[in-house]
Write a protein that holds these residues in place. Structure first.
Motif, short mmCIF file in Angstrom:
data_model
loop_
_atom_site.label_atom_id
_atom_site.label_comp_id
_atom_site.label_asym_id
_atom_site.label_seq_id
_atom_site.Cartn_x
_atom_site.Cartn_y
_atom_site.Cartn_z
N ASN A 242 -12.59 3.52 4.46
CA ASN A 242 -12.03 2.28 5.02
C ASN A 242 -10.52 2.27 4.82
O ASN A 242 -10.02 2.82 3.84
N LYS B 254 -2.21 -1.97 12.37
CA LYS B 254 -2.79 -2.49 11.11
C LYS B 254 -2.43 -3.95 10.87
O LYS B 254 -2.84 -4.55 9.89
N ALA C 186 -0.07 3.99 -1.81
CA ALA C 186 -0.92 5.15 -2.13
C ALA C 186 -1.13 6.00 -0.88
O ALA C 186 -1.16 5.51 0.24
N PHE D 43 3.14 2.08 4.03
CA PHE D 43 3.98 3.28 4.12
C PHE D 43 3.41 4.18 5.20
O PHE D 43 2.19 4.19 5.42
N LEU E 298 -5.30 -1.03 3.49
CA LEU E 298 -4.18 -1.85 3.94
C LEU E 298 -4.58 -2.74 5.12
O LEU E 298 -4.30 -3.95 5.12
N LYS F 189 1.69 2.17 13.74
CA LYS F 189 0.79 1.82 12.62
C LYS F 189 0.98 0.37 12.20
O LYS F 189 0.02 -0.33 11.90
N GLY G 86 0.86 -1.19 0.00
CA GLY G 86 0.00 0.00 0.00
C GLY G 86 0.89 1.23 0.00
O GLY G 86 1.36 1.67 1.05
O1 C5P Z 1 -2.76 5.53 8.69
P1 C5P Z 1 -2.04 6.07 7.51
O2 C5P Z 1 -2.93 6.66 6.49
O3 C5P Z 1 -0.90 6.98 7.84
O4 C5P Z 1 -1.34 4.78 6.88
C1 C5P Z 1 -0.63 4.83 5.70
C2 C5P Z 1 -0.62 3.47 5.06
O5 C5P Z 1 -1.93 2.92 5.03
C3 C5P Z 1 -0.19 3.54 3.61
O6 C5P Z 1 0.45 2.32 3.31
C4 C5P Z 1 -1.51 3.66 2.87
O7 C5P Z 1 -1.42 3.19 1.54
C5 C5P Z 1 -2.44 2.82 3.71
N1 C5P Z 1 -3.84 3.30 3.75
C6 C5P Z 1 -4.82 2.56 3.13
N2 C5P Z 1 -6.14 2.97 3.21
C7 C5P Z 1 -6.48 4.09 3.85
C8 C5P Z 1 -5.48 4.85 4.48
C9 C5P Z 1 -4.16 4.45 4.42
O8 C5P Z 1 -4.52 1.55 2.53
N3 C5P Z 1 -7.75 4.45 3.90
#
Ligand code: C5P
Length: 405
Positions: free
Chosen positions: A305, A341, A275, A323, A308, A337, A273
């Protein structure tokens, strides 16, 4: 599963009697699960018919450079990007001369020039033609440019002579193509990757977005391909070119990104992930452009949602890498994190600083996992991606080995 499963092979056929053997190669490739796009030169169509090759490959055969119907479906540049490998079998002396001189005067030569995919030739010609200094000089030029030559074999020739110039047999060519896809630390692994920002619409002309350029994610996609992985890239709105060999799906919003990921995740081994997904979206998207009627306005946001975390929570899910872009104490927040996660690895980076992070060509990262971390100092994102992918590959391999023992 075959190493060729889902691999996109562009098979070029040039004019030579060995072309009849390539018909069998198409059948073998398709049987092994590859997607095969045949491209014929005019010379080749004197020896084999598009109809036969279309029936075997299941795709319309391409021949003309200026063919409106086919160009509309998939333009030649798109086709050059689509290919994970280009194999030309048989490659005639004249075709090699064309390539060595950089001509783009037919569709196949143009594709060879326009692709970033590996180019492999299976030469076939009369032994005297093969040994001619002109041909040998062209071969040397092509080799020096990184073009791979498979064969030719030595033996009886269709013209009655004996010597070097026979095309390798279809079985041997199939082995070469398999070997190509089996090399690399991540050979055969399927990687799903998100990259870029998302846009959350407020009304038909406005959106909430962020500064992610997608450069890191696209560099990772390229580095994964170089390691032999099959890469699916789900990209938010960015203006970057798709790296060669990468299957790209464009999305705009976090919800679309989530749908695209969940639709593909069951068939992947590694999920990254990268993005910068918007955490919130406007609850209501106005149908018409909102007018500035008052001094203040409030937009009510609802939580998106976490893609990741959703992937990491899947039973028997893939190896997950996330990331964490932070404006302060990146390692501390990133480790929290990673644990929250439940992901395998996380790459922490500082954003908003003078150097590195969003929109820039360079970055520095700290890659963290349970019980360890490594600092990857400031470097070009392409270089950094290579180091990151190597580390991901090693940890993925370890988990894999532990799971299977
Ligand atoms: O919690 P945060 O947004 O800082 O976490 C960043 C990581 O979580 C990244 O790898 C990002 O691609 C992923 N992410 C995700 N879906 C979201 C928010 C973040 O996959 N809604």
């Amino acid at each position: 599963m075959s190493v060729l499963s889902g691999r996109r092979v562009l098979l070029g056929i040039t004019g030579g009697i060995a072309a009849y053997k390539t018909v069998e190669l198409v059948r073998l490739l398709v049987k092994a699960g590859a997607e095969v796009q045949v491209v014929l030169t005019d010379g080749a169509s004197q020896f084999v018919t598009p109809m036969t090759l279309q029936a075997l490959s299941g795709r319309p055969v391409r021949q003309a450079l200026f063919d409106e119907a086919h160009e509309a479906a998939m333009g030649h540049i798109e086709l050059a990007r689509w290919a994970e490998i280009i194999v030309v079998a048989p490659a005639s002396a004249s075709f090699m001369a064309r390539l060595a001189n950089g001509f783009a005067d037919n569709l196949l030569a143009t594709l060879c020039l326009a692709t970033a995919a590996p180019l492999c030739l299976a030469p076939a010609m009369n032994q005297q033609m093969w040994q001619n200094p002109a041909t040998q000089q062209n071969v040397a030029v092509l080799r020096q440019r990184g073009v791979q030559l498979w064969g030719p074999a030595t033996g009886d020739q269709a013209c009655g002579e004996v010597g070097p110039g026979r095309m390798l047999e279809p079985d041997a060519l199939l082995q070469q193509i398999c070997a190509h896809f089996s090399s690399g630390l991540l050979a055969g692994a399927r990687v799903l990757l998100t990259a870029g920002p998302t846009r959350e619409p407020i009304d038909p002309v406005r959106f909430i977005g962020n500064r992610s350029s997608g450069k890191m994610g696209f560099a990772l996609a390229k580095a994964f391909v170089a390691m032999g992985a099959k890469v699916d890239l789900v990209a938010g709105p960015v203006t970057l070119e798709t790296p060669s060999g990468v299957e790209r799906t464009d999305v705009e919003t976090a919800t679309e990104m989530e749908e695209a990921v969940l639709g593909r995740v069951t068939s992947c081994d590694i999920f990254v992930g990268c993005a910068a997904v918007a955490d919130y979206r406007p609850e209501i998207v106005a149908d018409q452009k909102i007018k500035k009627n008052s001094e203040q306005m409030a937009i009510h946001l609802v939580r998106n949602n976490d893609i990741l975390a959703t992937v990491a929570a899947l039973p028997d899910g893939p190896f997950t890498v996330g990331f964490a872009a932070e404006t302060q104490s990146p390692e501390t927040y990133a480790e929290k994190k990673r644990i929250a996660k439940k992901i395998d690895m996380i790459a922490a980076n500082l954003v908003g600083a003078q150097e590195g992070g969003f929109e820039r060509d360079e970055n520095a990262l700290t890659l963290m996992w349970a019980g360890g971390q490594v600092v990857l100092p400031m470097a070009d994102k392409g270089e950094l991606a290579k180091q990151l992918v190597k580390l991901i590959a090693e940890h993925y391999e370890n988990r894999h080995t532990i799971k299977n023992t």
